[in-house]
Design a protein around this motif. Structure first.
Motif, PDB file in Angstrom:
ATOM      1  N   GLU A  38      39.730  41.793  39.527  1.00 19.36           N
ATOM      2  CA  GLU A  38      39.207  43.176  39.636  1.00 19.36           C
ATOM      3  C   GLU A  38      39.438  44.012  38.517  1.00 19.36           C
ATOM      4  N   ARG A  41      37.470  43.217  35.555  1.00 17.31           N
ATOM      5  CA  ARG A  41      35.943  43.684  35.779  1.00 17.31           C
ATOM      6  C   ARG A  41      36.029  45.115  35.581  1.00 17.31           C
ATOM      7  N   LEU A  42      36.880  45.954  36.013  1.00 11.35           N
ATOM      8  CA  LEU A  42      37.006  47.393  35.773  1.00 11.35           C
ATOM      9  C   LEU A  42      37.092  47.625  34.459  1.00 11.35           C
ATOM     10  N   ARG A  46      34.627  49.841  31.961  1.00 10.88           N
ATOM     11  CA  ARG A  46      34.728  50.918  31.157  1.00 10.88           C
ATOM     12  C   ARG A  46      34.538  50.933  29.658  1.00 10.88           C
TER      13      ARG A  46
END
Length: 62
Positions: A38, A41-42, A46
């Motif tokens: 995660e 993915r973040l 960004r």
């Protein structure tokens, strides 16, 4: 139709701040892997947004 409802209502695999006392070492390892995925993915999201912002800034500052 019931399966779809269950899938939507299913609790997340990990909830930030939840008690960890009842989790096994394997469960904790799985959660760590899930959270690392995660985070990646973040970070990718960004980076994409920063690139889009940079492109927009460059376009409008001409």
């Amino acid at each position: 139709m019931r399966e779809d409802e269950d899938r939507v209502r299913r609790a997340p695999a990990h909830e930030i701040g939840q008690a960890l006392d009842a989790l096994s070492v394997e469960d904790l390892s799985e959660r760590i892997d899930l959270l690392r995925q995660e985070i990646a993915r973040l970070e990718a999201a960004r980076t994409a947004k920063e690139s889009a912002r940079g492109a927009a800034d460059a376009f409008f500052k001409r």
